[in-house]
Scaffold this active site. Structure first.
Site, PDB file in Angstrom:
ATOM      1  N   SER A  51       0.795  -1.239   0.000  1.00 29.07           N
ATOM      2  CA  SER A  51       0.000   0.000   0.000  1.00 29.07           C
ATOM      3  C   SER A  51       0.824   1.284   0.000  1.00 29.07           C
ATOM      4  O   SER A  51       0.260   2.363  -0.186  1.00 29.07           O
ATOM      5  CB  SER A  51      -0.944   0.023   1.200  1.00 29.07           C
ATOM      6  OG  SER A  51      -2.011  -0.855   0.970  1.00 29.07           O
ATOM      7  N   LYS A  98       0.335   3.330  -2.965  1.00 26.15           N
ATOM      8  CA  LYS A  98      -0.834   4.210  -3.128  1.00 26.15           C
ATOM      9  C   LYS A  98      -0.442   5.691  -3.066  1.00 26.15           C
ATOM     10  O   LYS A  98      -1.146   6.538  -3.608  1.00 26.15           O
ATOM     11  CB  LYS A  98      -1.878   3.891  -2.047  1.00 26.15           C
ATOM     12  CG  LYS A  98      -2.503   2.496  -2.211  1.00 26.15           C
ATOM     13  CD  LYS A  98      -3.278   2.091  -0.974  1.00 26.15           C
ATOM     14  CE  LYS A  98      -3.947   0.734  -1.112  1.00 26.15           C
ATOM     15  NZ  LYS A  98      -4.530   0.266   0.151  1.00 26.15           N
ATOM     16  N   TYR A 122      -3.859  -2.496 -10.291  1.00 27.79           N
ATOM     17  CA  TYR A 122      -3.681  -2.131  -8.872  1.00 27.79           C
ATOM     18  C   TYR A 122      -2.758  -3.139  -8.176  1.00 27.79           C
ATOM     19  O   TYR A 122      -1.837  -2.763  -7.424  1.00 27.79           O
ATOM     20  CB  TYR A 122      -5.058  -2.081  -8.188  1.00 27.79           C
ATOM     21  CG  TYR A 122      -5.011  -2.135  -6.680  1.00 27.79           C
ATOM     22  CD1 TYR A 122      -4.647  -1.019  -5.927  1.00 27.79           C
ATOM     23  CD2 TYR A 122      -5.308  -3.325  -5.996  1.00 27.79           C
ATOM     24  CE1 TYR A 122      -4.583  -1.076  -4.543  1.00 27.79           C
ATOM     25  CE2 TYR A 122      -5.257  -3.384  -4.612  1.00 27.79           C
ATOM     26  CZ  TYR A 122      -4.890  -2.266  -3.891  1.00 27.79           C
ATOM     27  OH  TYR A 122      -4.815  -2.330  -2.521  1.00 27.79           O
ATOM     28  N   TYR A 161      -4.959   4.006   7.876  1.00 25.74           N
ATOM     29  CA  TYR A 161      -6.333   3.491   7.992  1.00 25.74           C
ATOM     30  C   TYR A 161      -6.918   3.806   9.364  1.00 25.74           C
ATOM     31  O   TYR A 161      -6.825   4.938   9.813  1.00 25.74           O
ATOM     32  CB  TYR A 161      -6.377   1.987   7.679  1.00 25.74           C
ATOM     33  CG  TYR A 161      -5.515   1.662   6.493  1.00 25.74           C
ATOM     34  CD1 TYR A 161      -5.909   2.090   5.222  1.00 25.74           C
ATOM     35  CD2 TYR A 161      -4.307   1.005   6.620  1.00 25.74           C
ATOM     36  CE1 TYR A 161      -5.101   1.846   4.115  1.00 25.74           C
ATOM     37  CE2 TYR A 161      -3.501   0.751   5.516  1.00 25.74           C
ATOM     38  CZ  TYR A 161      -3.906   1.177   4.285  1.00 25.74           C
ATOM     39  OH  TYR A 161      -3.118   0.954   3.211  1.00 25.74           O
ATOM     40  N   VAL A 170       1.231  -3.746   3.768  1.00 25.22           N
ATOM     41  CA  VAL A 170       1.199  -5.046   4.449  1.00 25.22           C
ATOM     42  C   VAL A 170       2.444  -5.899   4.185  1.00 25.22           C
ATOM     43  O   VAL A 170       2.572  -6.987   4.743  1.00 25.22           O
ATOM     44  CB  VAL A 170      -0.076  -5.883   4.130  1.00 25.22           C
ATOM     45  CG1 VAL A 170      -1.302  -5.302   4.791  1.00 25.22           C
ATOM     46  CG2 VAL A 170      -0.254  -6.104   2.650  1.00 25.22           C
TER      47      VAL A 170
END
Ligand code: DON
Length: 308
Positions: free
Chosen positions: A68, A71, A193, A244, A262
């Protein structure tokens, strides 16, 4: 407060000593089966000041799956390409929910809360698919350019492993499509993605790439032309949404804009001073690296180098 005479090598080894009670806590992500094959006891950190001084410890040069953290690069590219129109399709609010949650999408009519939860990152990926000539090669080149390292690659084994089990992300992609918030086919967006998530970088390469956000200078680069104002906003998003439903905790303990993955990586910046990347695959229940968070808490507490 530390200064240029501070012995950062000593500071880093002192931090690692203090981390010892936490060694062995948590485990690697295993919902992407290939990530469970990584040695869970790896630990690396790279601290890269904007003035060129770099300090490292442990497995700082070994590449890992950035997951992530990608992102931030994809959001930066999409923001550079289409500007504030991006925020018509993705919101900029913390979600307070896990990264792969479907809950808010129904309530909020297919507009993801922010670009760092999986739903938001899928919309960002859709923007890149529609606006880049070659979304696979162009993003890889962007990351290579930022880190100054042309050998950075997607990991096809990790891609295949995640694709095999991407039931939640496939659900999110189809759900977004049902609201009209994807222009491309959900499976094509999902594949792209997952490729972005599979990029492998070392702590030193990540810290170098994050100089983009620490420096906040206008970037002249192939894909996006990011303005200082856009870079400021990307830092704000990392500060409020980068972890998050643990974004408040990270902000409270560390006090830097940052982003986790992760694969066990975390990259963070202290604007105008430094960027830092840390890697340790054992995660807490929110999907964030236990030693990574603790190491950064100790770094900013001991050095005084945090934005708060
Ligand atoms: O989509 C996923 O679930 C993974 N490819 C990335 C998730 C992730 O890294 C969450 N971060 N802590």
């Amino acid at each position: 407060m530390t200064n240029s005479k501070t012995d950062y090598n000593k500071l880093l080894s002192g931090i690692v000593q203090e981390l010892k009670p936490y060694f062995g806590q948590g485990q690697q992500a295993d919902y992407i089966p290939e990530l469970a094959n990584v040695d869970p006891n790896k630990f690396g950190i790279s601290l890269a000041f904007l003035d060129g001084r770099t300090f490292t410890y442990g497995d700082s040069e070994e590449r890992f799956s950035i997951q992530s953290i990608s992102k931030v690069f994809t959001t930066a590219a999409a923001f550079g390409l289409i500007g504030k129109k991006l925020w018509e399709r993705v919101d900029i609010e913390p979600s307070g929910t896990p990264f792969n949650s479907l809950l808010q999408l129904e309530q909020e009519q297919g507009i993801p809360r922010n670009p760092f939860i999986n739903a938001g990152a899928l919309v960002v990926t859709d923007v890149l698919m529609s606006n880049l000539n070659d979304p696979y090669a162009d993003m890889l080149n962007f990351v290579r350019e930022l880190s100054g390292c042309s050998s950075i690659e997607y990991n096809q084994v990790v891609v295949d492993s995640e694709l095999d089990t991407a039931y939640r992300n496939a659900a999110l992609a189809y759900y977004l499509k049902s609201f009209g918030n994807l222009d491309n086919h959900p499976i094509e967006v999902l594949k792209l993605y997952i490729h972005y998530c599979s990029i492998e970088m070392s702590c030193t390469e990540l810290a170098q790439a994050f100089h983009l956000f620490a420096r906040r200078n206008r970037l002249d680069c192939n894909i996006p032309d990011l303005t200082p104002s856009q870079l400021k906003r990307l830092n704000a998003l990392m500060q409020t949404c980068g972890f998050y439903d643990e974004s408040g905790e990270f902000s409270f303990l560390v006090g830097l804009p940052g982003k986790s993955g992760v694969g066990g990586g975390i990259a963070a910046v202290y604007p105008d001073f430094y960027s830092v990347a840390v890697w340790s695959p054992r995660l807490n229940e929110k999907g964030n690296s236990i030693l990574g968070m603790k190491a950064l808490e100790l770094l900013t507490s001991k050095s005084g180098l945090s934005i708060f």
